[in-house]
Design a protein around this motif. Structure first.
Motif, short mmCIF file in Angstrom:
data_model
loop_
_atom_site.label_atom_id
_atom_site.label_comp_id
_atom_site.label_asym_id
_atom_site.label_seq_id
_atom_site.Cartn_x
_atom_site.Cartn_y
_atom_site.Cartn_z
N LYS A 54 0.83 -1.21 0.00
CA LYS A 54 0.00 0.00 0.00
C LYS A 54 0.86 1.26 0.00
CE LYS A 54 -1.09 0.03 4.96
NZ LYS A 54 -1.07 1.22 5.73
N ASP A 55 0.43 2.19 -0.85
CA ASP A 55 1.04 3.50 -1.01
C ASP A 55 2.41 3.51 -1.72
OD1 ASP A 55 -1.21 4.30 0.30
OD2 ASP A 55 -0.23 4.80 2.19
N GLN A 56 2.93 2.36 -2.12
CA GLN A 56 4.16 2.36 -2.91
C GLN A 56 3.87 2.93 -4.30
OE1 GLN A 56 5.63 -1.77 -2.74
NE2 GLN A 56 7.50 -0.91 -1.83
N GLN A 57 4.86 3.57 -4.89
CA GLN A 57 4.67 4.15 -6.23
C GLN A 57 5.87 3.85 -7.11
OE1 GLN A 57 3.59 8.33 -6.46
NE2 GLN A 57 2.69 8.24 -4.42
N LEU A 58 5.59 3.65 -8.39
CA LEU A 58 6.67 3.50 -9.36
C LEU A 58 6.21 4.09 -10.69
CD1 LEU A 58 9.48 2.21 -9.99
CD2 LEU A 58 8.24 0.19 -10.77
N ALA A 59 6.98 5.03 -11.19
CA ALA A 59 6.62 5.65 -12.47
C ALA A 59 7.50 5.08 -13.58
CB ALA A 59 6.81 7.16 -12.39
N VAL A 60 6.86 4.68 -14.66
CA VAL A 60 7.59 4.17 -15.82
C VAL A 60 7.39 5.18 -16.95
CG1 VAL A 60 7.84 2.24 -17.43
CG2 VAL A 60 7.14 1.81 -15.07
N ALA A 61 8.47 5.86 -17.31
CA ALA A 61 8.34 6.97 -18.27
C ALA A 61 8.26 6.47 -19.70
CB ALA A 61 9.51 7.92 -18.11
N ALA A 62 7.47 7.15 -20.49
CA ALA A 62 7.36 6.94 -21.94
C ALA A 62 7.50 5.49 -22.36
CB ALA A 62 8.40 7.80 -22.66
N PRO A 63 6.63 4.61 -21.89
CA PRO A 63 6.77 3.20 -22.24
C PRO A 63 6.57 2.98 -23.74
CG PRO A 63 4.66 3.60 -21.19
CD PRO A 63 5.41 4.88 -21.11
N ALA A 64 7.35 2.05 -24.27
CA ALA A 64 7.22 1.73 -25.70
C ALA A 64 5.86 1.12 -25.96
CB ALA A 64 8.32 0.74 -26.08
N GLY A 65 5.33 1.34 -27.15
CA GLY A 65 4.10 0.67 -27.56
C GLY A 65 2.82 1.29 -27.05
N LEU A 66 2.92 2.38 -26.29
CA LEU A 66 1.72 3.05 -25.77
C LEU A 66 1.85 4.55 -26.03
CD1 LEU A 66 1.05 1.60 -22.19
CD2 LEU A 66 -0.32 1.23 -24.24
N PRO A 67 0.71 5.22 -26.32
CA PRO A 67 0.80 6.66 -26.60
C PRO A 67 0.84 7.52 -25.34
CG PRO A 67 -1.46 5.91 -26.88
CD PRO A 67 -0.67 4.69 -26.49
N SER A 69 2.24 9.36 -21.72
CA SER A 69 3.50 9.97 -21.30
C SER A 69 4.21 9.13 -20.24
CB SER A 69 3.23 11.37 -20.74
OG SER A 69 2.45 11.26 -19.56
N ARG A 70 3.41 8.43 -19.48
CA ARG A 70 3.97 7.72 -18.33
C ARG A 70 2.94 6.75 -17.79
NH1 ARG A 70 4.69 10.71 -13.98
NH2 ARG A 70 3.79 12.39 -15.23
N VAL A 71 3.42 5.66 -17.22
CA VAL A 71 2.52 4.79 -16.46
C VAL A 71 2.94 4.90 -15.00
CG1 VAL A 71 1.71 2.45 -16.05
CG2 VAL A 71 2.17 3.21 -18.39
N LEU A 72 1.99 5.26 -14.16
CA LEU A 72 2.27 5.34 -12.73
C LEU A 72 1.62 4.15 -12.05
CD1 LEU A 72 3.33 6.96 -10.26
CD2 LEU A 72 1.12 8.14 -10.24
N LEU A 73 2.47 3.33 -11.44
CA LEU A 73 1.96 2.17 -10.71
C LEU A 73 1.81 2.55 -9.24
CD1 LEU A 73 4.38 -0.46 -12.32
CD2 LEU A 73 2.03 0.07 -13.01
#
Ligand code: BES
Ligand code: MN
Ligand code: ZN
Length: 496
Positions: A54-67, A69-73
């Motif tokens: 709970k409350d952990q975060q991980l940002a994956v910037a500009a992932p390939a194959g998706l339009p 800007s970022r995926v925030l987990l």
């Protein structure tokens, strides 16, 4: 920030937020996103400490194959423990993180996994609610704030079912009430004083709430000598404002809420020290919460008759101010020896509570007040103090507080404490004269003005203003008590 709901789909732009469950578990939709990126999300998780707790975060910037800007987990922990609070936190953390990163738009894709603690539609509604609550800002007096410090997130889409949108509507009404309460509490004493506060409350008429303003003359006529005594050192005359929401059966006794509204508390002739005195602009938070609660009940069309009464005064030292030792006559008829003019909240509540029970004969009466510094010593900033003459009401309040994350802790009321406020010169005095059990003494004083009605007093001095951000509450005014009382009404007083 605009919040909208849309069918679950991967967005074409902006940031994408995904919940991740304990053990780095992605939902079905999450797995599809990961596949589209060629496994980038799973690789990023595995190469980090991020485990979906709970409350952990991980940002994956500009992932390939998706339009995007970022995926925030964002971690939500074990599905079975992932209830309302967890999804609200997810929404709140997403809102803060996207603003910090400079995103203009974002999409939260809520998808469940087996064994989730709440229905998916509710999880999505809670995430939207959390984001909305975290987006609060009080920035009307900032004229030179740099662009890079301003929030950027203009549009947040929650990708979920239409049931989620419906579930969100009631929560949005409560958020409206919370924003109003936070605005009122944040206003400085030179802007918000009894007259302007009363004017602001008139806005509730548009929500269908009856608003009645009692001016000084009316208060005098009612015999509210305790309240008037506090106000007399200020050039700002006092007001009592009565709000009525009639969503229940006609003629049915209401539930009543009473708020301490000291728009600034200098202590009066028993003057406070200078350090930190600016905090005393929020000595009207009890009243602010009562006003916000009335808006929330009205906007969600709660099936209840509810009354809100706020006692509005400014506590100032002045040639006309009340002196220590003065004896005043309260509306109840009891005389009060004022040993300390800084114990003013209990004096105004004595008259406001008496008036409320006398006029409305409520089913239950709950007062909220930033009453004592001592409650901060006792409970800090994680629990508010609860005092009550009724075990059932106490239990209901405590349970409602636990459910919404506004925790209460009950303290005792007994004859032993009560006799400490007997006065040699009048019926009662407003302090005991030593530093022991200060919050209990304050509550005992109010109880002298409460008849047989089930009554509870919430001392919110420690929880009403937060010095740091939390998941769904930016630092500053919290509106603590509003969600708790809304929940109490929903569970026990509506449609019954
Ligand atoms: N408004 C204060 C209580 C308060 C203190 C609220 C700090 C929030 C932060 C209240 O009116 C007050 O001054 N109480 C006195 C009571 C005392 C004179 C018995 C106090 O707590 O010192
Ligand atoms: Mn005071
Ligand atoms: Zn005060």
């Amino acid at each position: 920030m605009d919040i909208r709901f849309a069918n679950a789909a991967t967005p074409k732009s902006g940031a994408l937020v995904l919940p991740v469950y304990d053990g780095r578990a992605l939902s079905e939709a999450g797995q599809a996103v990961d596949t589209a990126t060629g496994g980038q999300l799973v690789r990023a998780m595995e190469g980090s400490r991020f485990e979906g707790r709970k409350d952990q975060q991980l940002a994956v910037a500009a992932p390939a194959g998706l339009p995007v800007s970022r995926v925030l987990l964002i971690g939500v922990g074990k599905p079975a423990d992932a209830g309302a609070e967890r999804f609200q936190a997810l929404g709140g953390l997403a809102c803060a993180a996207l603003n910090a990163a400079g995103d203009k738009e974002g999409t939260i894709l809520i998808d469940g996994v087996e064994g989730l603690a709440l229905p998916l539609a509710d999880a999505a509604a809670e995430a939207a609610y959390g984001a909305r609550l975290r987006s609060y800002r009080f920035d009307k007096y900032r004229t030179t704030e740099k662009a890079e410090k301003k929030p950027t997130l203009a549009k947040l889409t929650v990708a979920a079912t239409s049931a989620a949108k419906r579930a969100y509507a009631g929560r949005e009404a409560v958020a409206d009430g919370i924003f109003l309460a936070r605005d009122l509490v944040s206003e400085p004493g030179n802007v918000l004083y009894p007259e302007t506060f009363a004017e602001a409350i008139k806005a509730l008429k548009k929500d269908g709430v009856g608003v009645e303003i009692l001016d000084e003359k009316a208060l005098r006529k009612l015999g509210m000598g305790a309240l008037i005594g506090v106000a007399q050192g200020s050039v700002r005359p006092p007001r009592v404002v009565v709000m009525q929401w009639e969503g229940g059966r006609k003629g049915e006794a209401p539930i009543a809420f009473v708020g301490k509204g000291v728009t600034f508390d200098t202590g009066g002739i028993s003057l406070k020290g200078g350090a930190g005195m600016e905090d005393m602009k929020w000595d009207m938070a009890g009243a602010g919460v009562v006003v916000g609660l009335m808006r929330a009940l009205a906007r969600r069309e709660a099936a209840v008759n509810a009354v809100g009464v706020v006692a509005l005064v400014e506590n100032m030292p002045d040639g006309n101010a009340q002196r220590p030792g003065d004896i005043v006559k309260s509306m109840s008829g009891q005389t009060i020896e004022v040993h300390n003019t800084d114990a003013e909240g209990r004096l105004i509540l004595a008259d406001a509570c008496w008036y409320t029970q006398d006029r409305f004969r409520p089913k239950a009466m709950i007062d909220l007040a930033t009453l004592t510094g001592a409650i901060i010593i006792a409970l800090g900033d994680h629990h508010a103090g609860l005092f009550s003459n009724d075990d059932e009401l106490s239990q209901r309040l405590t349970a409602a507080g636990t459910a919404v994350g506004e925790r209460l802790w009950r303290l005792p009321l007994t004859d032993y404490y009560d006799k400490q406020i007997d006065s040699d010169a009048a019926d009662v005095k407003n302090i005991a004269g030593n530093r022991n059990a200060g919050s209990i003494i304050g509550a005992q004083f109010i109880q002298r003005f409460v008849n047989k009605v089930p009554w509870a007093h919430l001392d919110i001095a420690g929880v009403t203003w937060s010095k740091s951000d939390s998941a769904i509450t930016p630092k500053g005014a919290t509106a603590f008590g509003l969600r708790l009382l809304d929940r109490l009404v929903a569970e026990h007083y509506e449609g019954k």
